[in-house]
Design a protein around this motif. Sequence first.
Motif, PDB file in Angstrom:
ATOM      1  N   ARG A 114      36.200  32.197  50.534  1.00 59.96           N
ATOM      2  CA  ARG A 114      37.508  32.077  49.876  1.00 59.96           C
ATOM      3  C   ARG A 114      37.369  32.357  48.380  1.00 59.96           C
ATOM      4  NH1 ARG A 114      39.550  28.388  47.295  1.00 59.96           N
ATOM      5  NH2 ARG A 114      38.101  26.770  47.960  1.00 59.96           N
ATOM      6  N   GLU A 115      36.352  31.763  47.755  1.00 62.74           N
ATOM      7  CA  GLU A 115      36.125  31.998  46.322  1.00 62.74           C
ATOM      8  C   GLU A 115      35.829  33.471  46.051  1.00 62.74           C
ATOM      9  OE1 GLU A 115      33.095  29.294  44.896  1.00 62.74           O
ATOM     10  OE2 GLU A 115      34.240  27.561  45.663  1.00 62.74           O
ATOM     11  N   GLY A 116      34.993  34.080  46.891  1.00 61.46           N
ATOM     12  CA  GLY A 116      34.662  35.498  46.731  1.00 61.46           C
ATOM     13  C   GLY A 116      35.878  36.390  46.893  1.00 61.46           C
ATOM     14  N   LEU A 117      36.716  36.077  47.873  1.00 63.29           N
ATOM     15  CA  LEU A 117      37.932  36.867  48.093  1.00 63.29           C
ATOM     16  C   LEU A 117      38.906  36.694  46.929  1.00 63.29           C
ATOM     17  CD1 LEU A 117      38.323  36.218  51.908  1.00 63.29           C
ATOM     18  CD2 LEU A 117      37.846  38.435  50.828  1.00 63.29           C
ATOM     19  N   GLU A 118      38.997  35.491  46.412  1.00 62.10           N
ATOM     20  CA  GLU A 118      39.870  35.229  45.273  1.00 62.10           C
ATOM     21  C   GLU A 118      39.399  36.051  44.058  1.00 62.10           C
ATOM     22  OE1 GLU A 118      42.316  31.270  44.067  1.00 62.10           O
ATOM     23  OE2 GLU A 118      40.145  31.029  44.290  1.00 62.10           O
ATOM     24  N   GLU A 119      38.081  36.094  43.838  1.00 59.20           N
ATOM     25  CA  GLU A 119      37.526  36.903  42.739  1.00 59.20           C
ATOM     26  C   GLU A 119      37.836  38.381  42.918  1.00 59.20           C
ATOM     27  OE1 GLU A 119      33.321  36.119  42.393  1.00 59.20           O
ATOM     28  OE2 GLU A 119      33.680  33.968  42.046  1.00 59.20           O
ATOM     29  N   GLU A 120      37.955  38.824  44.175  1.00 54.37           N
ATOM     30  CA  GLU A 120      38.263  40.229  44.468  1.00 54.37           C
ATOM     31  C   GLU A 120      39.762  40.522  44.346  1.00 54.37           C
ATOM     32  OE1 GLU A 120      36.174  42.876  45.541  1.00 54.37           O
ATOM     33  OE2 GLU A 120      34.548  41.575  44.893  1.00 54.37           O
ATOM     34  N   GLY A 121      40.562  39.493  44.061  1.00 51.79           N
ATOM     35  CA  GLY A 121      41.998  39.692  43.911  1.00 51.79           C
ATOM     36  C   GLY A 121      42.782  39.569  45.206  1.00 51.79           C
ATOM     37  N   CYS A 122      42.162  39.035  46.242  1.00 54.83           N
ATOM     38  CA  CYS A 122      42.863  38.855  47.520  1.00 54.83           C
ATOM     39  C   CYS A 122      43.755  37.614  47.449  1.00 54.83           C
ATOM     40  CB  CYS A 122      41.870  38.719  48.667  1.00 54.83           C
ATOM     41  SG  CYS A 122      40.939  40.233  48.971  1.00 54.83           S
ATOM     42  N   THR A 123      44.935  37.729  48.029  1.00 51.87           N
ATOM     43  CA  THR A 123      45.867  36.593  48.059  1.00 51.87           C
ATOM     44  C   THR A 123      46.025  36.019  49.462  1.00 51.87           C
ATOM     45  OG1 THR A 123      47.722  38.127  48.269  1.00 51.87           O
ATOM     46  CG2 THR A 123      47.163  37.384  46.033  1.00 51.87           C
ATOM     47  N   THR A 124      45.715  36.830  50.478  1.00 55.27           N
ATOM     48  CA  THR A 124      45.740  36.346  51.859  1.00 55.27           C
ATOM     49  C   THR A 124      44.421  36.747  52.522  1.00 55.27           C
ATOM     50  OG1 THR A 124      46.818  38.347  52.676  1.00 55.27           O
ATOM     51  CG2 THR A 124      48.254  36.487  52.163  1.00 55.27           C
TER      52      THR A 124
END
Length: 172
Positions: A114-124
Amino acid sequence: MSDYEVRPATMRDAKAVAEVHALAAKAAYEGILPEEELRVLAPASREAKWREAIEFSEPQVQVAVLDGEIVGFVGFDRSRDPKTPSTTGEIWAIYVKPEHWGKGIGVALWDAAREGLEEEGCTTVTVWVPIRNDRAMRFHELAGFKREMKTAKTTALGTVRVEEIRLKRSVA
């Protein structure tokens, strides 16, 4: 506080990741796949795939380590599904050695993804789960994922066809 460390995978981890994948998949798919399909879930067939994933970060791979031993991993990246926005991430794989199930490792791996995806700019974020894999379905639903009922599809796992459904939640 957990005794598990979650960190990015290195090339040296590829063999251990493949072993976790094979052991956990064999246990997870028991009763879903026939015995002969379970037997071919060998680490050797997966090591090259995970070595390549780790080398090129497709997907990004994080491992859970306990006393120097890799006991779980998660692979995540942008969604592979066609027509999804670039802000949609996907859990490509999340596996924990069966003897460590129910001890919080999956949650720690999910948090890292989740943290990695958030850093990549993912919202879902989405994940595909075999409908008959009750343990995986329960895990993801407890983590806040909701089933997208219109996404059910049949996928080949070896020589067997399995019904899967996509689950989705916000990254935040």
